[in-house]
Design a protein around this motif. Structure first.
Motif, PDB file in Angstrom:
ATOM      1  N   ASN A   1       0.841  -1.181   0.000  1.00 33.90           N
ATOM      2  CA  ASN A   1       0.000   0.000   0.000  1.00 33.90           C
ATOM      3  C   ASN A   1       0.884   1.241   0.000  1.00 33.90           C
ATOM      4  O   ASN A   1       1.908   1.288   0.672  1.00 33.90           O
ATOM      5  CB  ASN A   1      -0.891  -0.003   1.256  1.00 33.90           C
ATOM      6  N   VAL A   2       0.469   2.238  -0.793  1.00 29.46           N
ATOM      7  CA  VAL A   2       1.132   3.534  -0.753  1.00 29.46           C
ATOM      8  C   VAL A   2       0.207   4.463   0.030  1.00 29.46           C
ATOM      9  O   VAL A   2      -0.836   4.863  -0.468  1.00 29.46           O
ATOM     10  CB  VAL A   2       1.408   4.081  -2.171  1.00 29.46           C
ATOM     11  N   PRO A   3       0.562   4.774   1.285  1.00 35.34           N
ATOM     12  CA  PRO A   3      -0.338   5.555   2.140  1.00 35.34           C
ATOM     13  C   PRO A   3      -0.673   6.898   1.524  1.00 35.34           C
ATOM     14  O   PRO A   3       0.125   7.450   0.777  1.00 35.34           O
ATOM     15  CB  PRO A   3       0.471   5.732   3.424  1.00 35.34           C
ATOM     16  N   THR A   4      -1.810   7.423   1.782  1.00 38.05           N
ATOM     17  CA  THR A   4      -2.790   6.912   2.727  1.00 38.05           C
ATOM     18  C   THR A   4      -3.979   6.373   1.948  1.00 38.05           C
ATOM     19  O   THR A   4      -4.449   7.016   1.018  1.00 38.05           O
ATOM     20  CB  THR A   4      -3.248   8.024   3.680  1.00 38.05           C
ATOM     21  N   SER A   5      -4.484   5.211   2.366  1.00 36.35           N
ATOM     22  CA  SER A   5      -5.626   4.592   1.708  1.00 36.35           C
ATOM     23  C   SER A   5      -6.797   4.510   2.663  1.00 36.35           C
ATOM     24  O   SER A   5      -6.644   4.666   3.875  1.00 36.35           O
ATOM     25  CB  SER A   5      -5.256   3.175   1.244  1.00 36.35           C
ATOM     26  N   ALA A   6      -7.959   4.249   2.108  1.00 36.73           N
ATOM     27  CA  ALA A   6      -9.167   3.982   2.892  1.00 36.73           C
ATOM     28  C   ALA A   6      -9.743   2.691   2.343  1.00 36.73           C
ATOM     29  O   ALA A   6     -10.367   2.677   1.288  1.00 36.73           O
ATOM     30  CB  ALA A   6     -10.156   5.124   2.761  1.00 36.73           C
ATOM     31  N   ILE A   7      -9.501   1.592   3.049  1.00 36.92           N
ATOM     32  CA  ILE A   7      -9.913   0.267   2.604  1.00 36.92           C
ATOM     33  C   ILE A   7     -11.014  -0.215   3.535  1.00 36.92           C
ATOM     34  O   ILE A   7     -10.817  -0.280   4.750  1.00 36.92           O
ATOM     35  CB  ILE A   7      -8.723  -0.712   2.622  1.00 36.92           C
ATOM     36  N   THR A   8     -12.161  -0.559   2.962  1.00 38.64           N
ATOM     37  CA  THR A   8     -13.285  -1.030   3.762  1.00 38.64           C
ATOM     38  C   THR A   8     -13.453  -2.527   3.552  1.00 38.64           C
ATOM     39  O   THR A   8     -13.754  -2.968   2.453  1.00 38.64           O
ATOM     40  CB  THR A   8     -14.583  -0.291   3.376  1.00 38.64           C
ATOM     41  N   GLY A   9     -13.227  -3.298   4.610  1.00 40.98           N
ATOM     42  CA  GLY A   9     -13.338  -4.745   4.547  1.00 40.98           C
ATOM     43  C   GLY A   9     -12.060  -5.396   5.023  1.00 40.98           C
ATOM     44  O   GLY A   9     -11.074  -4.731   5.355  1.00 40.98           O
ATOM     45  N   ASP A  10     -12.076  -6.724   5.086  1.00 37.19           N
ATOM     46  CA  ASP A  10     -10.937  -7.479   5.596  1.00 37.19           C
ATOM     47  C   ASP A  10      -9.902  -7.766   4.504  1.00 37.19           C
ATOM     48  O   ASP A  10     -10.249  -7.941   3.338  1.00 37.19           O
ATOM     49  CB  ASP A  10     -11.406  -8.807   6.188  1.00 37.19           C
ATOM     50  N   LEU A  11      -8.631  -7.847   4.921  1.00 36.25           N
ATOM     51  CA  LEU A  11      -7.529  -8.209   4.036  1.00 36.25           C
ATOM     52  C   LEU A  11      -6.960  -9.541   4.502  1.00 36.25           C
ATOM     53  O   LEU A  11      -6.934  -9.821   5.698  1.00 36.25           O
ATOM     54  CB  LEU A  11      -6.414  -7.159   4.090  1.00 36.25           C
ATOM     55  N   GLY A  12      -6.484 -10.354   3.555  1.00 38.43           N
ATOM     56  CA  GLY A  12      -5.869 -11.624   3.904  1.00 38.43           C
ATOM     57  C   GLY A  12      -4.631 -11.883   3.075  1.00 38.43           C
ATOM     58  O   GLY A  12      -4.583 -11.534   1.896  1.00 38.43           O
ATOM     59  N   LEU A  13      -3.621 -12.504   3.709  1.00 39.90           N
ATOM     60  CA  LEU A  13      -2.375 -12.849   3.020  1.00 39.90           C
ATOM     61  C   LEU A  13      -1.918 -14.228   3.481  1.00 39.90           C
ATOM     62  O   LEU A  13      -1.732 -14.455   4.682  1.00 39.90           O
ATOM     63  CB  LEU A  13      -1.285 -11.812   3.324  1.00 39.90           C
ATOM     64  N   SER A  14      -1.736 -15.132   2.526  1.00 39.25           N
ATOM     65  CA  SER A  14      -1.282 -16.481   2.851  1.00 39.25           C
ATOM     66  C   SER A  14      -0.771 -17.154   1.575  1.00 39.25           C
ATOM     67  O   SER A  14      -1.388 -17.011   0.524  1.00 39.25           O
ATOM     68  CB  SER A  14      -2.433 -17.302   3.434  1.00 39.25           C
ATOM     69  N   PRO A  15       0.347 -17.843   1.593  1.00 40.68           N
ATOM     70  CA  PRO A  15       1.082 -18.314   2.770  1.00 40.68           C
ATOM     71  C   PRO A  15       2.104 -17.336   3.339  1.00 40.68           C
ATOM     72  O   PRO A  15       2.784 -17.655   4.309  1.00 40.68           O
ATOM     73  CB  PRO A  15       1.788 -19.566   2.237  1.00 40.68           C
ATOM     74  N   ALA A  16       2.227 -16.145   2.768  1.00 42.62           N
ATOM     75  CA  ALA A  16       3.202 -15.178   3.280  1.00 42.62           C
ATOM     76  C   ALA A  16       2.772 -14.641   4.647  1.00 42.62           C
ATOM     77  O   ALA A  16       1.591 -14.638   5.009  1.00 42.62           O
ATOM     78  CB  ALA A  16       3.375 -14.027   2.293  1.00 42.62           C
ATOM     79  N   ALA A  17       3.756 -14.178   5.388  1.00 47.06           N
ATOM     80  CA  ALA A  17       3.543 -13.636   6.731  1.00 47.06           C
ATOM     81  C   ALA A  17       3.168 -12.159   6.678  1.00 47.06           C
ATOM     82  O   ALA A  17       3.305 -11.499   5.643  1.00 47.06           O
ATOM     83  CB  ALA A  17       4.820 -13.827   7.557  1.00 47.06           C
ATOM     84  N   ALA A  18       2.742 -11.631   7.798  1.00 46.35           N
ATOM     85  CA  ALA A  18       2.313 -10.229   7.892  1.00 46.35           C
ATOM     86  C   ALA A  18       3.435  -9.255   7.544  1.00 46.35           C
ATOM     87  O   ALA A  18       3.165  -8.116   7.146  1.00 46.35           O
ATOM     88  CB  ALA A  18       1.781  -9.939   9.285  1.00 46.35           C
ATOM     89  N   SER A  19       4.685  -9.662   7.664  1.00 46.80           N
ATOM     90  CA  SER A  19       5.800  -8.768   7.321  1.00 46.80           C
ATOM     91  C   SER A  19       5.798  -8.418   5.832  1.00 46.80           C
ATOM     92  O   SER A  19       6.459  -7.463   5.414  1.00 46.80           O
ATOM     93  CB  SER A  19       7.139  -9.405   7.711  1.00 46.80           C
ATOM     94  N   TYR A  20       5.040  -9.166   5.022  1.00 51.90           N
ATOM     95  CA  TYR A  20       4.923  -8.876   3.592  1.00 51.90           C
ATOM     96  C   TYR A  20       3.723  -7.985   3.275  1.00 51.90           C
ATOM     97  O   TYR A  20       3.375  -7.806   2.128  1.00 51.90           O
ATOM     98  CB  TYR A  20       4.862 -10.182   2.794  1.00 51.90           C
ATOM     99  N   ILE A  21       3.111  -7.426   4.311  1.00 51.15           N
ATOM    100  CA  ILE A  21       2.062  -6.410   4.138  1.00 51.15           C
ATOM    101  C   ILE A  21       2.705  -5.088   4.504  1.00 51.15           C
ATOM    102  O   ILE A  21       3.052  -4.850   5.662  1.00 51.15           O
ATOM    103  CB  ILE A  21       0.843  -6.696   5.042  1.00 51.15           C
ATOM    104  N   THR A  22       2.893  -4.221   3.524  1.00 49.48           N
ATOM    105  CA  THR A  22       3.616  -2.974   3.772  1.00 49.48           C
ATOM    106  C   THR A  22       2.730  -1.767   3.494  1.00 49.48           C
ATOM    107  O   THR A  22       1.802  -1.827   2.701  1.00 49.48           O
ATOM    108  CB  THR A  22       4.889  -2.897   2.910  1.00 49.48           C
ATOM    109  N   GLY A  23       3.045  -0.672   4.195  1.00 50.00           N
ATOM    110  CA  GLY A  23       2.351   0.594   3.983  1.00 50.00           C
ATOM    111  C   GLY A  23       1.061   0.740   4.753  1.00 50.00           C
ATOM    112  O   GLY A  23       0.298   1.682   4.517  1.00 50.00           O
TER     113      GLY A  23
END
Length: 199
Positions: free
Chosen positions: A37-59
Motif C-alpha cells: 500500500n502507498v499511504p494513505t488509503s481507505a480500505i473497507t473490509g478485511d484483508l488476507g495474506l497467505s502463505p506469506a507472513a504479515a511482514s509482507y504487508i507494507t504501507g
C-alpha cells in the motif's frame, strides 16, 4: 463485438452467471505473496495474506490484535498466515477458493465484448457482460458500469489493469460491486485516490 450493446440481450441483459467466491468472498483484498500500500488509503473490509507472513504487508502500519492485525487505513481486520489460530487454516481455505474463482472467471468463453476500446475504457459506459482484452487495460478517466442490481460483469484481462489517480468507477442503475469480477493476469495498479469497484 467491439462496443455498443451486449450480444446477449442489450442494456437489460443481466450478463453471465456470477463467479462463486466461497470463503474468499470474506476479503476485499486477498493475496498469496504480498500486499503493498502507498499511504494513505481507505480500505473497507478485511484483508488476507497467505502463505506469506504479515511482514509482507507494507504501507499499512499494522498493530497486532490476536488472530488478526488492525490498521488506521483499514475499516476491518488484516489477516496473515502467521497470525494466531484459527487464522492460518481459514486463510488456506480462502486462498484455495480464490484459485477456483479465478480459474472460473478466466475460463469463461464467448465474450460479449472483445478488446473494447483497444484497452482504453475511460469515459465509457459498460453494460453487463463478459469482456475480454488480449492486452492491458487503462482507465485514464472515469468509467461507468450500468445495469440492474442482479447484473454481472466479468472482465478478463491478459495484461495489466491500470487506473489513473483521482478516477472513479461509477455504478449506475442499481449495479452492485459484488457482481463485478476483474480477472487480471498481470499487475493491478490503482492510482492515488482512485475509487475502484468489484472483485
Amino acid at each position: 463485438s467491439t462496443g455498443g450493446s451486449s450480444s446477449t440481450g442489450g442494456p437489460h441483459s443481466l450478463g453471465p452467471d456470477p463467479v462463486v467466491l466461497g470463503t474468499a468472498g470474506a476479503y476485499v483484498i486477498l493475496a498469496e505473496s504480498a500486499i503493498t500500500n502507498v499511504p494513505t488509503s481507505a480500505i473497507t473490509g478485511d484483508l488476507g495474506l497467505s502463505p506469506a507472513a504479515a511482514s509482507y504487508i507494507t504501507g499499512l502500519d499494522l498493530m497486532k490484535a490476536g488472530a488478526s492485525w488492525t490498521s488506521a487505513q483499514v475499516i476491518g481486520d488484516v489477516y496473515a498466515a502467521d497470525n494466531d489460530p484459527p487464522t492460518p487454516i481459514a486463510l488456506v481455505a480462502a486462498v484455495a477458493d480464490m484459485h477456483i474463482a479465478y480459474t472460473d472467471a478466466a475460463g469463461r468463453q464467448d465474450p460479449d465484448f472483445l478488446d473494447l476500446g483497444a484497452g482504453a475504457i475511460g469515459g465509457l459506459t459498460l453494460l453487463p457482460g463478459l469482456y475480454r482484452w488480449t492486452t492491458s487495460v487503462k482507465i485514464p478517466t472515469d468509467v461507468t458500469l450500468e445495469g440492474e442490481p442482479d447484473a454481472v460483469w466479468i472482465f478478463q484481462i491478459t495484461g495489466d489493469l491500470e487506473m489513473s489517480a483521482n478516477r472513479d468507477m461509477i455504478l449506475s442503475g442499481g449495479a452492485g460491486p459484488a457482481n463485478i469480477f476483474w480477472q487480471v493476469t498481470g499487475a493491478v495498479d490503482l492510482g492515488a485516490k482512485a475509487h475502484a469497484e468489484g472483485i
